[in-house]
Design a protein around this motif. Structure first.
Motif, PDB file in Angstrom:
ATOM      1  N   ILE A 136     -21.077 112.833 -90.904  1.00 29.27           N
ATOM      2  CA  ILE A 136     -21.154 111.428 -91.298  1.00 29.27           C
ATOM      3  C   ILE A 136     -22.448 110.829 -90.739  1.00 29.27           C
ATOM      4  CG2 ILE A 136     -20.060 109.154 -91.161  1.00 29.27           C
ATOM      5  CD1 ILE A 136     -17.385 110.561 -90.751  1.00 29.27           C
ATOM      6  N   PHE A 137     -23.245 110.198 -91.615  1.00 21.33           N
ATOM      7  CA  PHE A 137     -24.501 109.587 -91.198  1.00 21.33           C
ATOM      8  C   PHE A 137     -24.404 108.069 -91.195  1.00 21.33           C
ATOM      9  CE2 PHE A 137     -26.404 113.677 -92.543  1.00 21.33           C
ATOM     10  CZ  PHE A 137     -27.168 113.929 -91.416  1.00 21.33           C
ATOM     11  N   CYS A 138     -24.999 107.454 -90.169  1.00 21.54           N
ATOM     12  CA  CYS A 138     -25.091 105.998 -90.067  1.00 21.54           C
ATOM     13  C   CYS A 138     -26.525 105.612 -89.726  1.00 21.54           C
ATOM     14  CB  CYS A 138     -24.172 105.455 -88.973  1.00 21.54           C
ATOM     15  SG  CYS A 138     -22.457 105.944 -89.139  1.00 21.54           S
ATOM     16  N   GLU A 139     -26.900 104.385 -90.039  1.00 19.08           N
ATOM     17  CA  GLU A 139     -28.220 103.878 -89.694  1.00 19.08           C
ATOM     18  C   GLU A 139     -28.267 103.408 -88.237  1.00 19.08           C
ATOM     19  OE1 GLU A 139     -31.434 102.933 -92.109  1.00 19.08           O
ATOM     20  OE2 GLU A 139     -30.586 104.940 -91.918  1.00 19.08           O
ATOM     21  N   LYS A 140     -27.164 102.820 -87.757  1.00 26.74           N
ATOM     22  CA  LYS A 140     -27.152 102.196 -86.435  1.00 26.74           C
ATOM     23  C   LYS A 140     -26.374 103.042 -85.423  1.00 26.74           C
ATOM     24  CE  LYS A 140     -27.252  97.545 -88.461  1.00 26.74           C
ATOM     25  NZ  LYS A 140     -26.521  96.255 -88.578  1.00 26.74           N
ATOM     26  N   LYS A 141     -26.903 103.084 -84.207  1.00 28.13           N
ATOM     27  CA  LYS A 141     -26.232 103.837 -83.140  1.00 28.13           C
ATOM     28  C   LYS A 141     -24.868 103.240 -82.800  1.00 28.13           C
ATOM     29  CE  LYS A 141     -30.112 103.527 -80.756  1.00 28.13           C
ATOM     30  NZ  LYS A 141     -31.113 103.627 -79.683  1.00 28.13           N
ATOM     31  N   ALA A 142     -24.762 101.908 -82.867  1.00 28.18           N
ATOM     32  CA  ALA A 142     -23.483 101.252 -82.563  1.00 28.18           C
ATOM     33  C   ALA A 142     -22.409 101.678 -83.558  1.00 28.18           C
ATOM     34  CB  ALA A 142     -23.657  99.731 -82.579  1.00 28.18           C
ATOM     35  N   ASP A 143     -22.792 101.828 -84.830  1.00 30.76           N
ATOM     36  CA  ASP A 143     -21.832 102.269 -85.852  1.00 30.76           C
ATOM     37  C   ASP A 143     -21.358 103.693 -85.577  1.00 30.76           C
ATOM     38  OD1 ASP A 143     -21.885  99.891 -87.235  1.00 30.76           O
ATOM     39  OD2 ASP A 143     -23.452 100.526 -88.635  1.00 30.76           O
ATOM     40  N   VAL A 144     -22.253 104.541 -85.090  1.00 33.38           N
ATOM     41  CA  VAL A 144     -21.883 105.921 -84.757  1.00 33.38           C
ATOM     42  C   VAL A 144     -20.759 105.930 -83.722  1.00 33.38           C
ATOM     43  CG1 VAL A 144     -22.671 108.053 -83.670  1.00 33.38           C
ATOM     44  CG2 VAL A 144     -24.128 106.892 -85.336  1.00 33.38           C
ATOM     45  N   ASP A 145     -20.950 105.161 -82.651  1.00 36.31           N
ATOM     46  CA  ASP A 145     -19.942 105.120 -81.594  1.00 36.31           C
ATOM     47  C   ASP A 145     -18.634 104.509 -82.095  1.00 36.31           C
ATOM     48  OD1 ASP A 145     -21.675 106.246 -79.723  1.00 36.31           O
ATOM     49  OD2 ASP A 145     -22.504 104.292 -79.166  1.00 36.31           O
ATOM     50  N   VAL A 156      -8.469 112.395 -85.500  1.00 35.69           N
ATOM     51  CA  VAL A 156      -9.498 113.292 -86.032  1.00 35.69           C
ATOM     52  C   VAL A 156     -10.374 113.782 -84.889  1.00 35.69           C
ATOM     53  CG1 VAL A 156     -11.453 113.511 -87.604  1.00 35.69           C
ATOM     54  CG2 VAL A 156      -9.509 112.062 -88.231  1.00 35.69           C
ATOM     55  N   GLU A 157     -10.628 115.084 -84.840  1.00 42.00           N
ATOM     56  CA  GLU A 157     -11.506 115.657 -83.824  1.00 42.00           C
ATOM     57  C   GLU A 157     -12.958 115.353 -84.205  1.00 42.00           C
ATOM     58  OE1 GLU A 157     -10.857 117.076 -81.016  1.00 42.00           O
ATOM     59  OE2 GLU A 157      -8.678 117.105 -81.188  1.00 42.00           O
ATOM     60  N   ALA A 158     -13.542 114.368 -83.543  1.00 42.21           N
ATOM     61  CA  ALA A 158     -14.888 113.915 -83.920  1.00 42.21           C
ATOM     62  C   ALA A 158     -15.815 113.877 -82.715  1.00 42.21           C
ATOM     63  CB  ALA A 158     -14.807 112.525 -84.565  1.00 42.21           C
ATOM     64  N   ALA A 159     -17.081 114.244 -82.948  1.00 44.25           N
ATOM     65  CA  ALA A 159     -18.130 114.145 -81.934  1.00 44.25           C
ATOM     66  C   ALA A 159     -19.215 113.217 -82.475  1.00 44.25           C
ATOM     67  CB  ALA A 159     -18.708 115.520 -81.620  1.00 44.25           C
ATOM     68  N   ALA A 160     -20.089 112.753 -81.581  1.00 47.57           N
ATOM     69  CA  ALA A 160     -21.134 111.811 -81.990  1.00 47.57           C
ATOM     70  C   ALA A 160     -22.463 112.180 -81.348  1.00 47.57           C
ATOM     71  CB  ALA A 160     -20.747 110.379 -81.603  1.00 47.57           C
ATOM     72  N   ILE A 161     -23.546 111.896 -82.084  1.00 50.27           N
ATOM     73  CA  ILE A 161     -24.879 112.161 -81.557  1.00 50.27           C
ATOM     74  C   ILE A 161     -25.841 111.092 -82.070  1.00 50.27           C
ATOM     75  CG2 ILE A 161     -25.283 113.769 -83.472  1.00 50.27           C
ATOM     76  CD1 ILE A 161     -27.309 115.208 -81.764  1.00 50.27           C
ATOM     77  N   HIS A 162     -26.632 110.520 -81.151  1.00 46.69           N
ATOM     78  CA  HIS A 162     -27.702 109.598 -81.513  1.00 46.69           C
ATOM     79  C   HIS A 162     -28.690 109.508 -80.360  1.00 46.69           C
ATOM     80  CE1 HIS A 162     -25.924 106.523 -78.917  1.00 46.69           C
ATOM     81  NE2 HIS A 162     -24.785 106.581 -79.599  1.00 46.69           N
ATOM     82  N   SER A 179     -19.206 125.206 -83.175  1.00 45.91           N
ATOM     83  CA  SER A 179     -18.178 126.197 -82.833  1.00 45.91           C
ATOM     84  C   SER A 179     -16.847 125.930 -83.521  1.00 45.91           C
ATOM     85  CB  SER A 179     -17.966 126.229 -81.319  1.00 45.91           C
ATOM     86  OG  SER A 179     -17.432 124.985 -80.864  1.00 45.91           O
ATOM     87  N   GLY A 180     -16.687 124.755 -84.134  1.00 50.35           N
ATOM     88  CA  GLY A 180     -15.446 124.425 -84.818  1.00 50.35           C
ATOM     89  C   GLY A 180     -14.440 123.671 -83.970  1.00 50.35           C
ATOM     90  N   ARG A 181     -14.806 123.376 -82.714  1.00 51.05           N
ATOM     91  CA  ARG A 181     -13.885 122.616 -81.863  1.00 51.05           C
ATOM     92  C   ARG A 181     -13.771 121.164 -82.349  1.00 51.05           C
ATOM     93  NH1 ARG A 181     -17.061 124.952 -77.890  1.00 51.05           N
ATOM     94  NH2 ARG A 181     -17.789 122.917 -77.141  1.00 51.05           N
ATOM     95  N   LYS A 182     -14.823 120.677 -82.999  1.00 52.71           N
ATOM     96  CA  LYS A 182     -14.810 119.345 -83.590  1.00 52.71           C
ATOM     97  C   LYS A 182     -14.963 119.481 -85.106  1.00 52.71           C
ATOM     98  CE  LYS A 182     -14.782 117.182 -79.583  1.00 52.71           C
ATOM     99  NZ  LYS A 182     -13.609 116.399 -79.126  1.00 52.71           N
ATOM    100  N   ASP A 183     -14.149 118.752 -85.852  1.00 50.62           N
ATOM    101  CA  ASP A 183     -14.181 118.834 -87.311  1.00 50.62           C
ATOM    102  C   ASP A 183     -15.229 117.921 -87.930  1.00 50.62           C
ATOM    103  OD1 ASP A 183     -12.073 120.649 -87.318  1.00 50.62           O
ATOM    104  OD2 ASP A 183     -10.563 119.067 -87.382  1.00 50.62           O
ATOM    105  N   VAL A 184     -15.565 116.840 -87.217  1.00 47.49           N
ATOM    106  CA  VAL A 184     -16.473 115.829 -87.769  1.00 47.49           C
ATOM    107  C   VAL A 184     -17.567 115.516 -86.753  1.00 47.49           C
ATOM    108  CG1 VAL A 184     -16.671 113.457 -88.617  1.00 47.49           C
ATOM    109  CG2 VAL A 184     -14.634 114.805 -89.158  1.00 47.49           C
ATOM    110  N   LEU A 185     -18.796 115.413 -87.251  1.00 44.54           N
ATOM    111  CA  LEU A 185     -19.909 114.968 -86.417  1.00 44.54           C
ATOM    112  C   LEU A 185     -20.454 113.674 -87.015  1.00 44.54           C
ATOM    113  CD1 LEU A 185     -21.892 115.493 -84.056  1.00 44.54           C
ATOM    114  CD2 LEU A 185     -23.374 116.670 -85.700  1.00 44.54           C
ATOM    115  N   VAL A 186     -20.468 112.605 -86.219  1.00 43.77           N
ATOM    116  CA  VAL A 186     -21.009 111.320 -86.646  1.00 43.77           C
ATOM    117  C   VAL A 186     -22.387 111.179 -86.016  1.00 43.77           C
ATOM    118  CG1 VAL A 186     -20.550 108.853 -86.884  1.00 43.77           C
ATOM    119  CG2 VAL A 186     -18.645 110.436 -86.532  1.00 43.77           C
ATOM    120  N   ALA A 187     -23.392 110.861 -86.826  1.00 42.17           N
ATOM    121  CA  ALA A 187     -24.762 110.901 -86.303  1.00 42.17           C
ATOM    122  C   ALA A 187     -25.673 109.912 -87.021  1.00 42.17           C
ATOM    123  CB  ALA A 187     -25.338 112.312 -86.445  1.00 42.17           C
TER     124      ALA A 187
END
Length: 323
Positions: A136-145, A156-162, A179-187
């Protein structure tokens, strides 16, 4: 910097991988010499130029004492990087693989009109389109969190990066997603280039990037290595007409379904007033400020906006702590 210098000084290196700022700093302090270097490669060259590193790169060029071979890689080759290549290289040759600057035809692009307040809820529906992993892509870092917190709350198993996260947190998010431990990456767009996730089934654009080149990079995270993928993009009245027009043209080029709200956009709307003035006076005018004697690419009123955009992009890519 000290551990890096110890490796260079004690053991020597065959290859140096660096950000422009750190490399320029080491060259200025004479800790590294490019006297014996014959090859220079710029990965995502267009982004380096967009972020304002053109002068830094030219300074690095100046440290070569003999002939070099320079290679620039990018999925999009906008006019800015073409101009840079022409001025910085000697008789540059362009090698095109696939459809340069266009969307991958192996990606099914789905555009959804979603009101701003309904995006969170609709995200859960979109996640049902395919199996994990999903990006999942966002423009703002606050939206990612915020999105990560919401998805975790919904189970949902989700991780975030910004760019605002520590390097350790970034590496953990990437490794757990791969590795598959998280199903979703928000960035943010920090994950749209340079990271290889070969198994991604679905890319969701929570919002449309201002530059259409970033959209191409984002959806290019799926449909890789001959596989097919799905890209879902949320649009609403918050997006500028210019951005939506770019999106419309990209969809048309890729033979994708055009949402009615996009189909209704008139390509000539932005230039009509400018052309009226031009026809009356014989002088081309700017589509942004309406001024005579220059076009939008030369408009000085856009410079403050460009500076802010470059500053924000640098912070997002490298954080607030420098290199």
């Amino acid at each position: 910097m000290r551990p890096q210098l110890e490796v260079v000084e004690r053991r020597g290196v065959h290859i140096v991988v660096a950000t422009p700022g750190r490399l320029k700093d080491m060259l200025a302090k004479k800790k590294i010499s490019l006297d014996a270097c014959r090859y220079l490669m710029l990965d995502e060259a267009d982004k380096l130029v967009d972020l304002g590193f053109e002068d830094d790169i030219r300074e690095v060029f100046d440290h070569f004492k003999s002939q070099r071979q320079t290679l620039m890689f990018s999925a999009t080759i906008p006019a800015k990087i073409q101009i840079f290549a022409t001025s910085a290289l000697v008789r540059p040759v362009t090698v095109s693989v696939g459809r340069v600057g266009a969307a991958n035809l192996d990606v099914v692009q789905e555009i959804e009109y979603v009101k701003q307040e309904a995006k969170f809820v609709y995200l859960l529906e979109c996640l049902q389109k395919t199996s994990p992993p999903v990006l999942i892509f966002c423009e703002k870092k606050a939206d990612v969190d915020d999105i990560q917190d919401y998805l975790v709350l919904k189970g949902v198993e989700a991780a975030a990066i910004h760019g605002g996260k520590d390097q350790e947190d970034r590496e953990y998010a990437i490794s757990s997603f791969k590795s598959g431990r998280k199903d979703v990456l928000v960035a943010t767009d920090v994950a749209s280039k340079g990271l290889d996730f070969p198994e991604i089934k679905h890319v969701i654009n929570y919002d449309v990037p201002a530059e259409i080149e970033n959209y191409v990079h984002r959806i290019g995270r799926t449909g890789r290595r001959g596989k097919t993928g799905v890209a879902t993009t949320f649009i609403n009245k918050n997006q500028s007409e210019t951005t939506l027009l770019d999106l419309k043209h990209l969809l048309q080029d890729a033979k994708q379904r055009i949402l009615p709200v996009l189909a209704e956009l008139n390509d000539s709307t932005m230039e009509e007033e400018a052309e009226t003035i031009a026809n009356a006076s014989g002088v081309k005018s700017c589509a942004y400020c309406g001024g005579l004697g220059h076009r939008i690419r030369d408009c000085i009123k856009l410079e403050p906006h460009k500076s802010v955009a470059i500053s924000n992009s640098r912070k997002d890519y490298f954080g607030s702590g420098g290199y």
